[in-house]
Structure formats: C-alpha cells, structure tokens
Design a protein around this motif. Structure first.
Motif, PDB file in Angstrom:
ATOM      1  N   ALA A  61     -64.045 -78.814 -73.573  1.00 25.44           N
ATOM      2  CA  ALA A  61     -65.550 -78.863 -73.318  1.00 25.44           C
ATOM      3  C   ALA A  61     -65.651 -78.935 -71.815  1.00 25.44           C
ATOM      4  CB  ALA A  61     -66.047 -80.210 -73.757  1.00 25.44           C
ATOM      5  N   LEU A  62     -66.633 -78.170 -71.254  1.00 27.84           N
ATOM      6  CA  LEU A  62     -66.913 -78.153 -69.675  1.00 27.84           C
ATOM      7  C   LEU A  62     -68.371 -78.281 -69.452  1.00 27.84           C
ATOM      8  CD1 LEU A  62     -64.138 -75.745 -70.427  1.00 27.84           C
ATOM      9  CD2 LEU A  62     -64.455 -75.354 -67.981  1.00 27.84           C
ATOM     10  N   VAL A  63     -68.559 -78.628 -68.442  1.00 29.97           N
ATOM     11  CA  VAL A  63     -69.933 -78.535 -67.771  1.00 29.97           C
ATOM     12  C   VAL A  63     -69.718 -77.733 -66.313  1.00 29.97           C
ATOM     13  CG1 VAL A  63     -71.834 -79.944 -66.827  1.00 29.97           C
ATOM     14  CG2 VAL A  63     -70.780 -80.534 -69.106  1.00 29.97           C
ATOM     15  N   ILE A  64     -70.488 -76.908 -66.087  1.00 31.88           N
ATOM     16  CA  ILE A  64     -70.469 -75.990 -64.933  1.00 31.88           C
ATOM     17  C   ILE A  64     -71.880 -76.104 -64.199  1.00 31.88           C
ATOM     18  CG2 ILE A  64     -70.035 -74.044 -63.844  1.00 31.88           C
ATOM     19  CD1 ILE A  64     -67.629 -74.586 -65.634  1.00 31.88           C
ATOM     20  N   GLU A  65     -71.707 -76.602 -62.776  1.00 34.33           N
ATOM     21  CA  GLU A  65     -72.692 -76.580 -62.048  1.00 34.33           C
ATOM     22  C   GLU A  65     -72.356 -75.997 -60.596  1.00 34.33           C
ATOM     23  OE1 GLU A  65     -76.183 -79.826 -60.613  1.00 34.33           O
ATOM     24  OE2 GLU A  65     -74.310 -80.496 -61.688  1.00 34.33           O
ATOM     25  N   ASN A  66     -73.335 -75.077 -60.123  1.00 34.49           N
ATOM     26  CA  ASN A  66     -73.134 -74.442 -58.919  1.00 34.49           C
ATOM     27  C   ASN A  66     -71.672 -73.682 -58.724  1.00 34.49           C
ATOM     28  OD1 ASN A  66     -75.272 -75.452 -57.926  1.00 34.49           O
ATOM     29  ND2 ASN A  66     -74.783 -77.443 -57.379  1.00 34.49           N
ATOM     30  N   ASP A  67     -71.456 -73.132 -60.035  1.00 32.68           N
ATOM     31  CA  ASP A  67     -70.100 -72.483 -60.216  1.00 32.68           C
ATOM     32  C   ASP A  67     -69.037 -73.378 -59.925  1.00 32.68           C
ATOM     33  OD1 ASP A  67     -71.006 -69.996 -61.294  1.00 32.68           O
ATOM     34  OD2 ASP A  67     -71.036 -68.925 -59.334  1.00 32.68           O
ATOM     35  N   LYS A  68     -69.108 -74.697 -60.364  1.00 36.11           N
ATOM     36  CA  LYS A  68     -67.697 -75.592 -60.182  1.00 36.11           C
ATOM     37  C   LYS A  68     -67.708 -76.341 -61.532  1.00 36.11           C
ATOM     38  CE  LYS A  68     -66.385 -74.633 -55.995  1.00 36.11           C
ATOM     39  NZ  LYS A  68     -64.988 -74.159 -55.818  1.00 36.11           N
ATOM     40  N   ILE A  69     -66.578 -76.711 -61.899  1.00 38.39           N
ATOM     41  CA  ILE A  69     -66.292 -77.472 -63.056  1.00 38.39           C
ATOM     42  C   ILE A  69     -66.435 -78.871 -62.737  1.00 38.39           C
ATOM     43  CG2 ILE A  69     -64.557 -78.186 -64.997  1.00 38.39           C
ATOM     44  CD1 ILE A  69     -63.162 -75.430 -64.249  1.00 38.39           C
ATOM     45  N   LYS A  70     -67.561 -79.480 -63.274  1.00 36.87           N
ATOM     46  CA  LYS A  70     -67.980 -80.892 -63.170  1.00 36.87           C
ATOM     47  C   LYS A  70     -67.425 -81.696 -64.083  1.00 36.87           C
ATOM     48  CE  LYS A  70     -71.281 -82.058 -60.803  1.00 36.87           C
ATOM     49  NZ  LYS A  70     -71.436 -82.532 -59.262  1.00 36.87           N
ATOM     50  N   PHE A  71     -67.169 -81.380 -65.384  1.00 36.87           N
ATOM     51  CA  PHE A  71     -66.699 -82.091 -66.489  1.00 36.87           C
ATOM     52  C   PHE A  71     -65.730 -81.320 -67.270  1.00 36.87           C
ATOM     53  CE2 PHE A  71     -67.130 -83.129 -70.977  1.00 36.87           C
ATOM     54  CZ  PHE A  71     -66.371 -84.560 -71.045  1.00 36.87           C
ATOM     55  N   ILE A  72     -64.381 -81.598 -67.560  1.00 35.52           N
ATOM     56  CA  ILE A  72     -63.515 -80.822 -68.340  1.00 35.52           C
ATOM     57  C   ILE A  72     -62.847 -81.888 -69.511  1.00 35.52           C
ATOM     58  CG2 ILE A  72     -61.726 -81.087 -66.715  1.00 35.52           C
ATOM     59  CD1 ILE A  72     -61.965 -78.021 -68.590  1.00 35.52           C
ATOM     60  N   SER A  73     -62.704 -81.470 -70.505  1.00 35.44           N
ATOM     61  CA  SER A  73     -62.031 -82.423 -71.740  1.00 35.44           C
ATOM     62  C   SER A  73     -61.537 -81.192 -72.630  1.00 35.44           C
ATOM     63  CB  SER A  73     -62.983 -82.982 -72.511  1.00 35.44           C
ATOM     64  OG  SER A  73     -62.480 -84.022 -73.376  1.00 35.44           O
ATOM     65  N   GLY A  74     -60.289 -81.701 -73.165  1.00 36.79           N
ATOM     66  CA  GLY A  74     -59.691 -80.900 -74.078  1.00 36.79           C
ATOM     67  C   GLY A  74     -58.471 -81.284 -74.617  1.00 36.79           C
ATOM     68  N   LEU A  75     -57.606 -80.741 -75.303  1.00 34.94           N
ATOM     69  CA  LEU A  75     -56.349 -81.192 -75.800  1.00 34.94           C
ATOM     70  C   LEU A  75     -55.174 -80.243 -75.250  1.00 34.94           C
ATOM     71  CD1 LEU A  75     -54.484 -82.489 -77.826  1.00 34.94           C
ATOM     72  CD2 LEU A  75     -55.103 -80.945 -79.617  1.00 34.94           C
ATOM     73  N   LEU A  76     -54.310 -80.915 -74.405  1.00 41.03           N
ATOM     74  CA  LEU A  76     -52.811 -80.208 -74.409  1.00 41.03           C
ATOM     75  C   LEU A  76     -51.979 -80.417 -75.245  1.00 41.03           C
ATOM     76  CD1 LEU A  76     -52.720 -80.504 -70.384  1.00 41.03           C
ATOM     77  CD2 LEU A  76     -53.493 -78.618 -71.672  1.00 41.03           C
ATOM     78  N   GLU A  77     -51.083 -79.475 -75.758  1.00 42.92           N
ATOM     79  CA  GLU A  77     -49.947 -79.853 -76.577  1.00 42.92           C
ATOM     80  C   GLU A  77     -48.867 -80.574 -76.046  1.00 42.92           C
ATOM     81  OE1 GLU A  77     -49.000 -75.895 -78.391  1.00 42.92           O
ATOM     82  OE2 GLU A  77     -50.386 -76.626 -80.310  1.00 42.92           O
ATOM     83  N   GLU A  78     -48.722 -80.182 -74.817  1.00 43.94           N
ATOM     84  CA  GLU A  78     -47.792 -80.990 -74.051  1.00 43.94           C
ATOM     85  C   GLU A  78     -48.206 -81.544 -72.613  1.00 43.94           C
ATOM     86  OE1 GLU A  78     -44.250 -78.441 -73.880  1.00 43.94           O
ATOM     87  OE2 GLU A  78     -43.928 -78.930 -76.067  1.00 43.94           O
ATOM     88  N   VAL A  86     -54.149 -77.107 -63.831  1.00 43.85           N
ATOM     89  CA  VAL A  86     -54.489 -77.460 -62.511  1.00 43.85           C
ATOM     90  C   VAL A  86     -54.177 -76.216 -61.606  1.00 43.85           C
ATOM     91  CG1 VAL A  86     -54.176 -78.985 -60.452  1.00 43.85           C
ATOM     92  CG2 VAL A  86     -54.128 -79.866 -62.855  1.00 43.85           C
ATOM     93  N   GLU A  87     -53.059 -75.608 -61.588  1.00 41.56           N
ATOM     94  CA  GLU A  87     -52.898 -74.332 -60.637  1.00 41.56           C
ATOM     95  C   GLU A  87     -53.836 -73.312 -60.955  1.00 41.56           C
ATOM     96  OE1 GLU A  87     -51.410 -72.255 -57.827  1.00 41.56           O
ATOM     97  OE2 GLU A  87     -50.869 -74.484 -58.284  1.00 41.56           O
ATOM     98  N   LYS A  88     -54.115 -72.984 -62.477  1.00 45.24           N
ATOM     99  CA  LYS A  88     -54.923 -71.871 -62.623  1.00 45.24           C
ATOM    100  C   LYS A  88     -56.465 -71.854 -62.132  1.00 45.24           C
ATOM    101  CE  LYS A  88     -55.579 -68.616 -66.190  1.00 45.24           C
ATOM    102  NZ  LYS A  88     -54.848 -67.387 -65.626  1.00 45.24           N
ATOM    103  N   TYR A  89     -56.827 -73.357 -62.287  1.00 45.15           N
ATOM    104  CA  TYR A  89     -58.279 -73.803 -62.355  1.00 45.15           C
ATOM    105  C   TYR A  89     -58.680 -74.742 -61.186  1.00 45.15           C
ATOM    106  CZ  TYR A  89     -58.623 -71.527 -67.009  1.00 45.15           C
ATOM    107  OH  TYR A  89     -58.767 -70.563 -67.814  1.00 45.15           O
ATOM    108  N   LYS A  90     -57.740 -74.857 -60.325  1.00 43.63           N
ATOM    109  CA  LYS A  90     -58.080 -75.793 -59.040  1.00 43.63           C
ATOM    110  C   LYS A  90     -59.312 -75.550 -58.321  1.00 43.63           C
ATOM    111  CE  LYS A  90     -54.360 -74.521 -56.198  1.00 43.63           C
ATOM    112  NZ  LYS A  90     -52.845 -74.975 -55.867  1.00 43.63           N
ATOM    113  N   ALA A  91     -59.094 -74.161 -58.051  1.00 46.05           N
ATOM    114  CA  ALA A  91     -60.102 -73.780 -57.085  1.00 46.05           C
ATOM    115  C   ALA A  91     -61.691 -73.932 -57.703  1.00 46.05           C
ATOM    116  CB  ALA A  91     -59.929 -72.116 -56.838  1.00 46.05           C
ATOM    117  N   ASP A  92     -61.617 -74.082 -58.779  1.00 48.51           N
ATOM    118  CA  ASP A  92     -62.989 -73.937 -59.688  1.00 48.51           C
ATOM    119  C   ASP A  92     -63.432 -75.618 -59.733  1.00 48.51           C
ATOM    120  OD1 ASP A  92     -63.273 -71.334 -59.429  1.00 48.51           O
ATOM    121  OD2 ASP A  92     -62.049 -71.287 -61.547  1.00 48.51           O
ATOM    122  N   PHE A  93     -62.718 -76.392 -59.673  1.00 45.98           N
ATOM    123  CA  PHE A  93     -62.812 -78.001 -59.599  1.00 45.98           C
ATOM    124  C   PHE A  93     -63.901 -78.449 -58.462  1.00 45.98           C
ATOM    125  CE2 PHE A  93     -58.181 -78.937 -61.394  1.00 45.98           C
ATOM    126  CZ  PHE A  93     -58.640 -78.413 -62.475  1.00 45.98           C
TER     127      PHE A  93
END
Length: 191
Positions: A61-78, A86-93
């Motif tokens: 679940a994501l909330v995006i404002e001003n092209d930035k990720i304000k909220f992120i939730s979800g499930l990682l298997e490991e 973090v490496e893939k999406y850090k520029a968008d946090f």
C-alpha cells in the motif's frame, strides 16, 4: 506522475487500487510492487517482455504526494529483501516517509533506519496483509465505511503517522540476527 512511471516500467503488478485520493495531488496504490524484475524472455529485446518478477513487496500500500512516497506498507518474504527494496526506491522516498513492513522471517518487531527512513518491521504469520495493517493501526471497518478504495489507503497513512511501536531501533545487521526459519505448509487442492 510516479505511479504512471512505475506502471510504464512494469513495477506494479496485481493492482487492486491505483488512483487519486479525495485530496488533490495525493495518489494511492495497493498491489504488488516489483523489487527485482524477471529476466527478459528468451529472444526478446522489449524491456517489458519479462519472466515473472523474482522479488516483490507483496500486498503493498503506497501513498504518493508530490511524486514522493509518503507511506509504504507491504510484506517481504525475507528480511534480506529490505536492502533491495531500499536501493530500488530510495530516490522516491519523501523525507518524512512512513514505512510499516511485515516480514515473514523475523521473530519479533523491530525498527531499522535505512536511507533516512525508519522501517517499522512487523512479524507476519498469516492472513491478509491489508487486514493485518488495519488491525495494527486500530482502524475499524466502520472507520472506512463510505470511503473510496484510494481514501482507505490515505486513512491508513494518516493513522500510521501516529503509530509508535514499542520496539527498539537496531542496525540491519542486528535485525538479521533476529531472523527465523519459516516452514510453510503444503497446500492441498481438490482430489
């Protein structure tokens, strides 16, 4: 728009919600978020013609404002998928990004700071991640009555702003010491 960019890059899959909330310029997404794309199909040169993803943030679940990720939730298997995410999406946090991540192979809740974001890590046993999140944030189904699917995600974000788990902040290396072996039961279908 960030979600359109992700869609064009093939990073959104199993999409349940993808649209603007009732707040102008605020967008919500629910679905799976690709962490590691599948390899290109044999003989293909089209970057979107890939095998299934190799790693996902499941039921995100994501909330995006001003092209930035304000909220992120979800499930990682490991837990070891967290640095990949973090490496893939850090520029968008966003600087004040709120992250509540369920992890299958941790034995207890903890918090890890990476790239300036405090990831609140929660052990996951079973069930729907969305329902687990609502329960964790003390959101009742009646609280969401009459809201659009996008506004329900925004409500979770608003509640997550005040969420203060009673868990310690540890280094990622320390968090790795709290991983457990997950044994999944084999599912049996109709005979």
């Amino acid at each position: 728009m960030l979600l359109d960019t992700y869609q064009a890059q093939g990073l959104l899959t199993v999409t349940l919600v993808n649209g603007q909330t009732s707040d102008a310029g605020v967008y919500a997404y629910r679905g799976d978020l690709v962490l590691k794309e599948g390899k290109l199909r044999e003989g293909s040169t089209n970057t979107n013609d890939r095998n299934p993803p190799e790693a996902l943030l499941i039921h995100s679940a994501l909330v995006i404002e001003n092209d930035k990720i304000k909220f992120i939730s979800g499930l990682l298997e490991e837990l070891n998928l967290l640095p990949l995410f973090v490496e893939k999406y850090k520029a968008d946090f966003a600087e004040d990004c709120i992250a509540l991540i369920y992890v299958e192979n941790i034995g207890k809740g903890m918090q890890v700071v990476m790239e300036g974001v405090t990831f609140k890590l929660l052990p996951y046993k079973q069930g729907l991640v969305w329902n687990e999140l609502l329960e964790e944030l003390y959101i009742e189904k009646n609280d969401l009555k009459g809201q659009s699917a996008e506004d329900k995600v925004a409500t979770a974000y608003r509640e997550a702003k005040t969420y203060k788990p009673n868990t310690e902040v540890v280094s990622f290396e320390e968090a790795e010491k709290n991983t457990i072996v997950v044994i999944k039961e084999a599912a049996v279908g109709a005979i």
